[in-house]
Design an enzyme around this catalytic site. Structure first.
Site, mmCIF file in Angstrom:
data_model
loop_
_atom_site.group_PDB
_atom_site.id
_atom_site.type_symbol
_atom_site.label_atom_id
_atom_site.label_comp_id
_atom_site.label_asym_id
_atom_site.label_seq_id
_atom_site.Cartn_x
_atom_site.Cartn_y
_atom_site.Cartn_z
ATOM 1 N N ASN A 112 97.048 -48.816 9.508
ATOM 2 C CA ASN A 112 95.836 -49.634 9.424
ATOM 3 C C ASN A 112 95.942 -50.805 8.449
ATOM 4 O O ASN A 112 95.169 -51.742 8.513
ATOM 5 C CB ASN A 112 94.637 -48.764 9.051
ATOM 6 C CG ASN A 112 94.908 -47.868 7.866
ATOM 7 O OD1 ASN A 112 95.842 -47.066 7.890
ATOM 8 N ND2 ASN A 112 94.130 -47.998 6.818
ATOM 9 N N GLY A 150 87.026 -40.506 13.056
ATOM 10 C CA GLY A 150 88.458 -40.336 12.825
ATOM 11 C C GLY A 150 88.753 -39.433 11.634
ATOM 12 O O GLY A 150 89.673 -38.608 11.681
ATOM 13 N N THR A 151 87.989 -39.577 10.595
ATOM 14 C CA THR A 151 88.214 -38.778 9.387
ATOM 15 C C THR A 151 88.052 -37.288 9.695
ATOM 16 O O THR A 151 88.881 -36.456 9.288
ATOM 17 C CB THR A 151 87.217 -39.191 8.279
ATOM 18 O OG1 THR A 151 87.429 -40.573 7.985
ATOM 19 C CG2 THR A 151 87.407 -38.359 7.026
ATOM 20 N N THR A 200 74.278 -29.669 17.833
ATOM 21 C CA THR A 200 73.822 -30.430 18.997
ATOM 22 C C THR A 200 74.587 -31.744 19.119
ATOM 23 O O THR A 200 74.738 -32.476 18.154
ATOM 24 C CB THR A 200 72.300 -30.708 18.876
ATOM 25 O OG1 THR A 200 71.639 -29.451 18.753
ATOM 26 C CG2 THR A 200 71.778 -31.455 20.093
ATOM 27 N N GLN A 202 93.894 -46.552 14.906
ATOM 28 C CA GLN A 202 94.195 -47.977 15.086
ATOM 29 C C GLN A 202 94.941 -48.225 16.394
ATOM 30 O O GLN A 202 94.801 -49.283 17.002
ATOM 31 C CB GLN A 202 95.026 -48.510 13.919
ATOM 32 C CG GLN A 202 94.293 -48.562 12.593
ATOM 33 C CD GLN A 202 93.149 -49.580 12.563
ATOM 34 O OE1 GLN A 202 93.121 -50.532 13.323
ATOM 35 N NE2 GLN A 202 92.202 -49.350 11.674
ATOM 36 N N SER A 213 88.741 -42.805 17.074
ATOM 37 C CA SER A 213 87.419 -43.118 16.553
ATOM 38 C C SER A 213 86.778 -44.228 17.369
ATOM 39 O O SER A 213 87.439 -45.163 17.804
ATOM 40 C CB SER A 213 87.559 -43.550 15.090
ATOM 41 O OG SER A 213 86.298 -43.911 14.584
ATOM 42 N N CYS A 225 89.420 -48.824 2.770
ATOM 43 C CA CYS A 225 89.283 -47.543 2.096
ATOM 44 C C CYS A 225 89.776 -47.606 0.661
ATOM 45 O O CYS A 225 89.353 -46.839 -0.181
ATOM 46 C CB CYS A 225 90.050 -46.475 2.854
ATOM 47 S SG CYS A 225 89.700 -46.538 4.601
ATOM 48 N N HIS A 276 84.233 -46.449 16.474
ATOM 49 C CA HIS A 276 83.803 -47.727 15.873
ATOM 50 C C HIS A 276 84.950 -48.710 15.615
ATOM 51 O O HIS A 276 84.733 -49.809 15.123
ATOM 52 C CB HIS A 276 82.987 -47.503 14.598
ATOM 53 C CG HIS A 276 83.780 -47.112 13.387
ATOM 54 N ND1 HIS A 276 84.091 -47.997 12.386
ATOM 55 C CD2 HIS A 276 84.314 -45.935 13.007
ATOM 56 C CE1 HIS A 276 84.782 -47.386 11.441
ATOM 57 N NE2 HIS A 276 84.930 -46.125 11.801
HETATM 58 C C1 LIG Z 1 89.338 -46.052 10.275
HETATM 59 C C2 LIG Z 1 90.466 -45.093 10.276
HETATM 60 C C3 LIG Z 1 90.247 -43.709 10.132
HETATM 61 C C4 LIG Z 1 88.885 -43.142 9.857
HETATM 62 O O1 LIG Z 1 88.043 -43.174 10.975
HETATM 63 P P1 LIG Z 1 86.474 -43.010 10.762
HETATM 64 O O2 LIG Z 1 85.930 -42.896 12.142
HETATM 65 O O3 LIG Z 1 86.011 -44.254 10.055
HETATM 66 O O4 LIG Z 1 86.258 -41.794 9.953
HETATM 67 C C5 LIG Z 1 91.338 -42.880 10.176
HETATM 68 N N1 LIG Z 1 92.575 -43.349 10.372
HETATM 69 C C6 LIG Z 1 92.825 -44.653 10.530
HETATM 70 C C7 LIG Z 1 94.226 -45.117 10.780
HETATM 71 C C8 LIG Z 1 91.781 -45.578 10.483
HETATM 72 O O5 LIG Z 1 92.036 -46.872 10.618
#
Ligand SMILES: *Cc1c(COP(=O)(O)O)cnc(C)c1O
Length: 392
Positions: free
Chosen positions: A152, A72-73, A238, A180, A200, A326, A202
């Site tokens: 989040n 996500g980042t 890759t 989220q 994302s 975070c 995870h």
């Molecule tokens: C967790 C999160 C991210 C970051 O995602 P990652 O895959 O951990 O880098 C970005 N935005 C929100 C709203 C999140 O909850």
């Protein structure tokens, strides 16, 4: 054995067996490089293509509009900086909100250092961005609006479709951080007029280190990584085939079970809030009363430190978070709660409980029981009890 209760799914989720089973053969059987022309490569390419299809389907996008990233980042960084750099000749103004994830916030700050101007829209006490404020902020040189779909820290849902329509009507690109939201809501990039969307793996029971950026066909964006021809030459390197396969499977399962999981979590959430507010005095439930996801509950416990609650719950095997993962670990106050007008003292006593698909009522009963204890103990020794509340 000590009981373990994980209530921090907004920070990350476990990987389900179905997802693991999808990933495992990619490490030692279908281990080819998708770029190779031989059968091993073609097999791996097939796995990547299938995952891309699966993900695209869940948001009503075309397969070729999904670009894999490391999470996500990275997707947020790419969307914001990549659009800014591609459209700088058109304008240098960006609109976002005061409650964005650091990945969006810091990307905007970085652009400010390069000479871009950013408007950070305020939110109301529930964490909702006002459309009037958005309309007011739009300028001739605005090139991008980036507003998160679900916050989040408190779980508030934004009026994404209305924001998307406003952006479209004004000829401005619209990006949303849906990390989220993706696990909690039905998202449709057509219906919601979304041009770019970050998500994302995870946070939806897939592996870490993989995510995606949806980029609407026809939208220009600066390359993220110059290199090979992966991701239509925009992000070389890759492909992480096992992670992509796992993400694809997680996305498919998530979409399939979305309504069932959401309903289940709603009843758990409502039960939890009722228990906590009945059994513990001086608590405030943060976020919008209705317009919020069912998996996140943010509660402020007056007169005590959230950090202390977290540590004492951890001692009982219960995992929660203060504000967001975070910002915890730093003693920085939450920019989200502060934007919602919550005073520092109350914000300091805030805990985020976030449920998973396997959270049970028994987990919550255990948590409430310990919470009652912990809060009572902490309030007894809290110096704020005497000075902070007069006449009690
Ligand atoms: C967790 C999160 C991210 C970051 O995602 P990652 O895959 O951990 O880098 C970005 N935005 C929100 C709203 C999140 O909850």
């Amino acid at each position: 054995m000590e009981r373990k209760v994980y209530l921090d799914s907004a920070a990350t989720t476990y990987v389900t067996n179905e997802v693991l089973n999808e990933m495992m053969p990619c490490y030692n059987i279908f281990f080819g490089n998708p770029n190779s022309i031989h059968s091993f490569g073609r097999e791996a390419q097939g796995i990547v293509d299938r995952a891309r299809d699966r993900i695209a389907k869940t948001i009503n996008a075309k397969s070729e509009e999904i670009y894999f990233t490391s999470g996500g980042t990275e997707a947020d960084n790419w969307a914001i900086k990549g659009i800014a750099h591609a459209y700088a000749n058109k304008g240098k103004h960006i609109i976002t909100s005061q409650i964005e994830h650091p990945a969006v916030m810091e990307s905007c700050r970085a652009l400010e250092k390069e000479g871009f101007e950013v408007t950070y829209l305020p939110v109301d006490k529930y964490g909702v961005v006002s459309l009037a404020a958005l309309l007011h902020a739009i300028r001739k040189d605005t090139i991008l609006i980036s507003i998160m779909a679900v916050n989040n820290e408190v779980g508030t849902i934004q009026n994404i479709k209305a924001i998307g329509k406003t952006a479209r009507e004004n000829g401005i690109l619209f990006h949303t951080d849906a990390v989220q939201a993706y696990g909690a809501l039905k998202l449709d990039v057509e219906d919601m007029c979304i041009d770019l969307m970050s998500f994302s793996s995870h946070k939806i029971y897939g592996p870490k280190g993989i995510g995606a950026l949806y980029i609407r066909k026809g939208v220009r964006i600066a390359n993220l990584l110059d290199g090979g021809h992966q991701e239509r030459s925009k992000r070389g390197g890759t492909s992480n085939v096992p992670a992509i396969a796992g993400f694809g499977k997680a996305a498919e399962i998530n979409a399939r079970d979305l309504m069932v999981n959401s309903q289940r979590m709603k009843s758990l959430r409502d039960y939890f809030i009722k228990q906590v507010t009945e059994k513990i005095p001086y608590v405030i439930v943060n976020g919008h009363p209705q317009q919020k996801v069912n998996s996140i509950v943010s509660i402020s416990f007056e007169l005590i430190e959230g950090e202390a609650i977290l540590l004492m719950l951890d001692f009982e095997g219960i995992a929660v978070s203060t504000g967001s993962a975070c910002t915890s670990g730093t003693l920085e106050r939450s920019h989200v709660l502060s934007a919602m007008g919550i005073d520092d003292e109350t914000a300091n006593g805030t805990i985020r409980f976030s449920f998973s698909r396997s959270t049970t009522k028994a987990d919550l009963d255990y948590t409430v029981e310990k919470l009652v204890d912990v809060v009572e103990k902490l309030r007894k020794i809290s110096p704020q009890t005497k000075s902070g509340r007069k006449g009690e």
